[in-house]
Design a protein around this motif. Sequence first.
Motif, PDB file in Angstrom:
ATOM      1  N   LEU A   1      -1.785   8.639 -14.159  1.00 26.19           N
ATOM      2  CA  LEU A   1      -1.481   7.588 -13.191  1.00 26.19           C
ATOM      3  C   LEU A   1      -2.638   6.596 -13.141  1.00 26.19           C
ATOM      4  O   LEU A   1      -3.810   6.994 -13.076  1.00 26.19           O
ATOM      5  CB  LEU A   1      -1.269   8.218 -11.809  1.00 26.19           C
ATOM      6  CG  LEU A   1      -0.994   7.277 -10.633  1.00 26.19           C
ATOM      7  CD1 LEU A   1       0.325   6.543 -10.799  1.00 26.19           C
ATOM      8  CD2 LEU A   1      -0.961   8.053  -9.330  1.00 26.19           C
ATOM      9  N   PHE A   2      -2.312   5.329 -13.206  1.00 18.81           N
ATOM     10  CA  PHE A   2      -3.320   4.264 -13.191  1.00 18.81           C
ATOM     11  C   PHE A   2      -3.057   3.289 -12.041  1.00 18.81           C
ATOM     12  O   PHE A   2      -1.941   3.216 -11.525  1.00 18.81           O
ATOM     13  CB  PHE A   2      -3.278   3.453 -14.490  1.00 18.81           C
ATOM     14  CG  PHE A   2      -3.656   4.226 -15.716  1.00 18.81           C
ATOM     15  CD1 PHE A   2      -4.980   4.262 -16.162  1.00 18.81           C
ATOM     16  CD2 PHE A   2      -2.691   4.923 -16.445  1.00 18.81           C
ATOM     17  CE1 PHE A   2      -5.323   4.956 -17.310  1.00 18.81           C
ATOM     18  CE2 PHE A   2      -3.029   5.622 -17.585  1.00 18.81           C
ATOM     19  CZ  PHE A   2      -4.343   5.643 -18.028  1.00 18.81           C
ATOM     20  N   TYR A   3      -4.083   2.526 -11.742  1.00 24.48           N
ATOM     21  CA  TYR A   3      -3.947   1.419 -10.788  1.00 24.48           C
ATOM     22  C   TYR A   3      -4.256   0.137 -11.545  1.00 24.48           C
ATOM     23  O   TYR A   3      -5.276   0.022 -12.208  1.00 24.48           O
ATOM     24  CB  TYR A   3      -4.907   1.636  -9.609  1.00 24.48           C
ATOM     25  CG  TYR A   3      -5.257   0.379  -8.833  1.00 24.48           C
ATOM     26  CD1 TYR A   3      -4.259  -0.463  -8.337  1.00 24.48           C
ATOM     27  CD2 TYR A   3      -6.592   0.044  -8.589  1.00 24.48           C
ATOM     28  CE1 TYR A   3      -4.587  -1.619  -7.638  1.00 24.48           C
ATOM     29  CE2 TYR A   3      -6.925  -1.106  -7.884  1.00 24.48           C
ATOM     30  CZ  TYR A   3      -5.926  -1.937  -7.415  1.00 24.48           C
ATOM     31  OH  TYR A   3      -6.252  -3.080  -6.729  1.00 24.48           O
ATOM     32  N   ASN A   4      -3.362  -0.825 -11.462  1.00 21.29           N
ATOM     33  CA  ASN A   4      -3.507  -2.105 -12.175  1.00 21.29           C
ATOM     34  C   ASN A   4      -4.498  -2.989 -11.412  1.00 21.29           C
ATOM     35  O   ASN A   4      -4.128  -3.836 -10.627  1.00 21.29           O
ATOM     36  CB  ASN A   4      -2.123  -2.773 -12.268  1.00 21.29           C
ATOM     37  CG  ASN A   4      -2.122  -4.048 -13.084  1.00 21.29           C
ATOM     38  OD1 ASN A   4      -1.124  -4.765 -13.086  1.00 21.29           O
ATOM     39  ND2 ASN A   4      -3.196  -4.358 -13.790  1.00 21.29           N
ATOM     40  N   THR A   5      -5.779  -2.726 -11.645  1.00 18.96           N
ATOM     41  CA  THR A   5      -6.815  -3.394 -10.859  1.00 18.96           C
ATOM     42  C   THR A   5      -7.081  -4.811 -11.370  1.00 18.96           C
ATOM     43  O   THR A   5      -6.523  -5.237 -12.393  1.00 18.96           O
ATOM     44  CB  THR A   5      -8.107  -2.549 -10.857  1.00 18.96           C
ATOM     45  OG1 THR A   5      -9.007  -3.068  -9.888  1.00 18.96           O
ATOM     46  CG2 THR A   5      -8.771  -2.541 -12.219  1.00 18.96           C
TER      47      THR A   5
ATOM     48  N   THR B   1       0.838  -1.200   0.000  1.00 19.46           N
ATOM     49  CA  THR B   1       0.000   0.000   0.000  1.00 19.46           C
ATOM     50  C   THR B   1       0.877   1.255   0.000  1.00 19.46           C
ATOM     51  O   THR B   1       0.584   2.233  -0.687  1.00 19.46           O
ATOM     52  CB  THR B   1      -0.932  -0.003   1.220  1.00 19.46           C
ATOM     53  OG1 THR B   1      -1.502  -1.313   1.337  1.00 19.46           O
ATOM     54  CG2 THR B   1      -2.039   1.014   1.070  1.00 19.46           C
ATOM     55  N   THR B   2       1.963   1.191   0.766  1.00 22.51           N
ATOM     56  CA  THR B   2       2.864   2.356   0.824  1.00 22.51           C
ATOM     57  C   THR B   2       3.427   2.671  -0.561  1.00 22.51           C
ATOM     58  O   THR B   2       3.544   3.845  -0.930  1.00 22.51           O
ATOM     59  CB  THR B   2       4.016   2.085   1.814  1.00 22.51           C
ATOM     60  OG1 THR B   2       3.455   1.719   3.078  1.00 22.51           O
ATOM     61  CG2 THR B   2       4.879   3.321   1.993  1.00 22.51           C
ATOM     62  N   SER B   3       3.761   1.642  -1.329  1.00 15.14           N
ATOM     63  CA  SER B   3       4.322   1.900  -2.667  1.00 15.14           C
ATOM     64  C   SER B   3       3.333   2.703  -3.502  1.00 15.14           C
ATOM     65  O   SER B   3       3.711   3.632  -4.226  1.00 15.14           O
ATOM     66  CB  SER B   3       4.695   0.588  -3.371  1.00 15.14           C
ATOM     67  OG  SER B   3       3.545  -0.115  -3.834  1.00 15.14           O
ATOM     68  N   ALA B   4       2.041   2.370  -3.378  1.00 14.32           N
ATOM     69  CA  ALA B   4       1.020   3.076  -4.154  1.00 14.32           C
ATOM     70  C   ALA B   4       0.810   4.494  -3.625  1.00 14.32           C
ATOM     71  O   ALA B   4       0.670   5.451  -4.394  1.00 14.32           O
ATOM     72  CB  ALA B   4      -0.284   2.289  -4.110  1.00 14.32           C
ATOM     73  N   MET B   5       0.832   4.636  -2.297  1.00 13.36           N
ATOM     74  CA  MET B   5       0.639   5.957  -1.707  1.00 13.36           C
ATOM     75  C   MET B   5       1.782   6.906  -2.093  1.00 13.36           C
ATOM     76  O   MET B   5       1.560   8.064  -2.444  1.00 13.36           O
ATOM     77  CB  MET B   5       0.548   5.830  -0.176  1.00 13.36           C
ATOM     78  CG  MET B   5      -0.744   5.161   0.289  1.00 13.36           C
ATOM     79  SD  MET B   5      -0.669   4.541   1.992  1.00 13.36           S
ATOM     80  CE  MET B   5      -0.417   6.044   2.886  1.00 13.36           C
TER      81      MET B   5
ATOM     82  N   MET C   1       1.515   8.007  -5.687  1.00 13.73           N
ATOM     83  CA  MET C   1       0.506   9.074  -5.829  1.00 13.73           C
ATOM     84  C   MET C   1       1.114  10.431  -5.453  1.00 13.73           C
ATOM     85  O   MET C   1       0.929  11.419  -6.145  1.00 13.73           O
ATOM     86  CB  MET C   1      -0.699   8.809  -4.909  1.00 13.73           C
ATOM     87  CG  MET C   1      -1.593   7.674  -5.349  1.00 13.73           C
ATOM     88  SD  MET C   1      -2.572   8.044  -6.818  1.00 13.73           S
ATOM     89  CE  MET C   1      -3.863   9.081  -6.108  1.00 13.73           C
ATOM     90  N   GLU C   2       1.849  10.454  -4.339  1.00 18.84           N
ATOM     91  CA  GLU C   2       2.445  11.722  -3.885  1.00 18.84           C
ATOM     92  C   GLU C   2       3.525  12.193  -4.852  1.00 18.84           C
ATOM     93  O   GLU C   2       3.603  13.369  -5.194  1.00 18.84           O
ATOM     94  CB  GLU C   2       3.087  11.531  -2.499  1.00 18.84           C
ATOM     95  CG  GLU C   2       2.156  11.824  -1.341  1.00 18.84           C
ATOM     96  CD  GLU C   2       2.909  11.851  -0.007  1.00 18.84           C
ATOM     97  OE1 GLU C   2       3.731  12.768   0.197  1.00 18.84           O
ATOM     98  OE2 GLU C   2       2.671  10.939   0.811  1.00 18.84           O
ATOM     99  N   ALA C   3       4.355  11.246  -5.280  1.00 14.79           N
ATOM    100  CA  ALA C   3       5.486  11.600  -6.140  1.00 14.79           C
ATOM    101  C   ALA C   3       5.004  12.115  -7.496  1.00 14.79           C
ATOM    102  O   ALA C   3       5.639  12.986  -8.110  1.00 14.79           O
ATOM    103  CB  ALA C   3       6.401  10.394  -6.330  1.00 14.79           C
ATOM    104  N   PHE C   4       3.872  11.594  -7.962  1.00 18.45           N
ATOM    105  CA  PHE C   4       3.285  12.039  -9.232  1.00 18.45           C
ATOM    106  C   PHE C   4       3.112  13.561  -9.208  1.00 18.45           C
ATOM    107  O   PHE C   4       3.375  14.243 -10.193  1.00 18.45           O
ATOM    108  CB  PHE C   4       1.930  11.336  -9.421  1.00 18.45           C
ATOM    109  CG  PHE C   4       1.225  11.651 -10.707  1.00 18.45           C
ATOM    110  CD1 PHE C   4       1.445  10.872 -11.840  1.00 18.45           C
ATOM    111  CD2 PHE C   4       0.324  12.709 -10.800  1.00 18.45           C
ATOM    112  CE1 PHE C   4       0.784  11.154 -13.028  1.00 18.45           C
ATOM    113  CE2 PHE C   4      -0.335  12.986 -11.987  1.00 18.45           C
ATOM    114  CZ  PHE C   4      -0.099  12.205 -13.105  1.00 18.45           C
ATOM    115  N   ASP C   5       2.658  14.078  -8.071  1.00 20.46           N
ATOM    116  CA  ASP C   5       2.425  15.520  -7.955  1.00 20.46           C
ATOM    117  C   ASP C   5       3.697  16.316  -7.697  1.00 20.46           C
ATOM    118  O   ASP C   5       3.756  17.499  -7.995  1.00 20.46           O
ATOM    119  CB  ASP C   5       1.435  15.800  -6.818  1.00 20.46           C
ATOM    120  CG  ASP C   5       0.066  15.182  -7.095  1.00 20.46           C
ATOM    121  OD1 ASP C   5      -0.306  15.096  -8.283  1.00 20.46           O
ATOM    122  OD2 ASP C   5      -0.601  14.769  -6.130  1.00 20.46           O
ATOM    123  N   LEU C   6       4.697  15.669  -7.115  1.00 19.66           N
ATOM    124  CA  LEU C   6       5.899  16.416  -6.705  1.00 19.66           C
ATOM    125  C   LEU C   6       6.979  16.493  -7.777  1.00 19.66           C
ATOM    126  O   LEU C   6       7.798  17.406  -7.761  1.00 19.66           O
ATOM    127  CB  LEU C   6       6.515  15.742  -5.463  1.00 19.66           C
ATOM    128  CG  LEU C   6       5.724  15.848  -4.159  1.00 19.66           C
ATOM    129  CD1 LEU C   6       6.392  15.002  -3.079  1.00 19.66           C
ATOM    130  CD2 LEU C   6       5.628  17.309  -3.705  1.00 19.66           C
TER     131      LEU C   6
END
Length: 841
Positions: free
Chosen positions: A205-209, A171-175, A178-183
């Motif tokens: 940014l996508f999530y491989n659901t 979960t941390t990798s995804a979180m 998400m943050e790094a995408f904006d930074l």
Amino acid sequence: MQKHLLYVVLTLVSLSITQAQKPKTPSSSEIYESIQKLNFLGSVLYVAAHPDDENTRLISYMSNHIKARTAYLSLTRGDGGQNLIGPELRELLGVIRTQELLAARRVDGGEQLFTRANDFGYSKHPDETLEIWDKDKVLSDVVLAIRNFKPDIIINRFDHRTPGRTHGHHTTSAMLSMEAFDLANNKTAYPEQLDRTSPWEPKRLFYNTSWWRYGSKEAFDKVDKTNMITFDIGTYYPLKGMSNNELAALASSQHLCQGFGRLSQRGSQTEYIEFLKGTPLENNENIFSGINTTWSRIEGGKAIGTILYNIEENFNFKNPSAHIPALLEAYKLLQKIDNTHWKTLKTKELKVIIEMCAGLYLEASASTNWATAGDVVDVSLEVLNRSETPIKLLSIANISDINMSKNINLENNTSYTFKEVLKIDDNATPTTPYWLDKKGTLGMYRVDDNTLIGKPESPRRYTVDFNLLIENTPITFTKPVIQRFSKPDKGELYRPFEIIPEASAKIKENVIIFENNHQQDITVIVKAGRDNLEGDIEICHPEDWNIYPKKQKVSIAHKGEEQTLIFTVFPPTNQSEGLISPIVHVGDKDYSKELIEIDYEHIPFQTVVLPSESKVVRLDIKKYGENIGYIQGAGDVVPESLQQIGYNVRSITPDEIDAETLSRFDAIVVGIRAYNTLDNLQFKQQQLFDFVANGGNMIVQYNTSYRLKTDNLSPYNLKLSRDRVTDENAEVRFLAPNHDVLNFPNKITQKDFEGWTQERGLYFADEWGSEFCPILSMNDKGETPKNGSLLVAKHGKGHYIYTGLSFFREFPAGVSGAYRLFANMLSLGKDDIRESLKLED
Ligand SMILES: [Zn+2]
């Protein structure tokens, strides 16, 4: 059996194995595919936490079908996992898994990136993960990966919205993604990175659901999919003679130490990605919609594209070298463009294509794979042009101080070989994975050289430049020095060329247990990195311990040879532990490191240089029962550990199990995951239970609750779960304080649960028959008590014990309490037998 399985897997992937170590010998179709990729100017970054998290089907699809430059950012190197193929754990396992990722990428066509985060073990929630990782540093590394790789598209493997549903690292990798995408495009974020990279704004940014995110395929069918893009990841590649899924299976089968060798699949199959943020999609067909992925994307690129699209359109499969003049034209235009990111990237690709089209073979092979600082090594250079293209070898540089002018016209298919010498710098440092060079923390690797952060492995220290004139264009090809050699039973082999210390030393045992105050001899092995090594060696030790002799002479005639020395260790009288380490003095230099070799067929040979130290433990331990039969499962060092505290341990295979064999043992201990990995152990359960009924003890260590090969794990009802306690310091409560296992012959106290490593245990039982007595209760923060870590049942005259406690981790770490508790498990009921035997005597 395990070996047999492994052999099958290795055979399946033998194609990629040979490619892993040897230089590529590309066919026309591979050259053509490289040109297709050269002509696609778009990129995808896939983000997850561990080696083997990555969806190789999607990475392969992006790389081979869409032709995008594709990378996998694994936040960690997977040090916390288990090892199905050998003894390496922790950082050495991380070295193997790093190489397995690189092997997987060689198959699926992706690239590989990392952060400095250490896979410290399981955590249940991202909050727990971020207590141990340095969040700011890991986020900084994700931002750096985005700024360096410059992806148009980022795809997260895990869902950032569901903390607690999977491993906290996931979960941390995804979180963080998400943050790094904006930074990444924000110049005020991590500004110190901007002198070596530039800001970058990914587009989407996508999530491989997948259906499993929704619980079932039926539930997933009902989900609104307007925000999703689908791909047929079963698509077939005629140029490869393989479908995407087959290729992906080969890639993920590289994760052999995790038991990922698997069958390939064929046929159409749908993969889903869910849009999370960025520029909304214009249509749901193309993740790159609105992104220019042609050569006109870059200023000055259009003219290059005109040339290269024409080559792709009219590719000459019979004679790819016919395209060299046009490729050189494109190469020259490319050198004039200003955009350094694209210039660097595409120049690298184009050079490889020119090299492949000309059938160039450029090799620098050393006479050895190991050298030490100050050495002089013979190197054979081979230069070969296998085309009619006029190519001149201008010079060979970098191998020694001088640029060796050659000026040789390379005739078609004529091999030119040269013997040169490579002088190793006097101050050359040993080759070792850069992230292990300095001691880090539990959660983070320490990397002092910023330019190395994110790189999958240490850059090669010694390379050779071949300066060629192709037609009239000068191009330099740089090749690492390697060693090419052959073995009669293996064929031609390649090894990386590495620098080793002139002396290295190791104490044979990592942990030396003293069950009483008797002295013990230890074996110290000194290895010479050069001929005629002369010096002496001493062992550093804690004050209350003693080691004799103080010093011994080291004298080794030949490089690579070892000298074995015996020292005697005298423990203190009371329980005590500490570290001892060898130091070799050679001239005015001291060497205190150990040289570790990692040699598996599916990855390149690795050398790792680590501080050499062993733990000495003076135990206060009593024990009964002497002879133990050990059934190895996935592999652990529990037998060696039990031998160290004085047990006679013999390994037995399921085939050997019969009443006669069992009668020789006081206890049978079943290794970790034996019921997951051994096919025929299930048929021997009744004989094992009979052995218990007759007075034997049977200890079953953890097995995973899924993929159990038997329903008949115990003589009584016993159900395994995924319950685990990952906090190695979690409080341990005694549910049965008066039970023998906590009292005899060793009185177990809280002190015995101090100093545990990595975790308390895993795959505890969560349901058991009334015959079982639960001994301990423990839980991670915020969870309900877990009582199934140690269950003891009396069965006939003996005892059946299931334990999920991580003895396999605690023993190699020399944790005293773990030894004392295990000795009690083995001693259950044995005092009577011992007493009666004495009477008979
Ligand atoms: Zn994982």
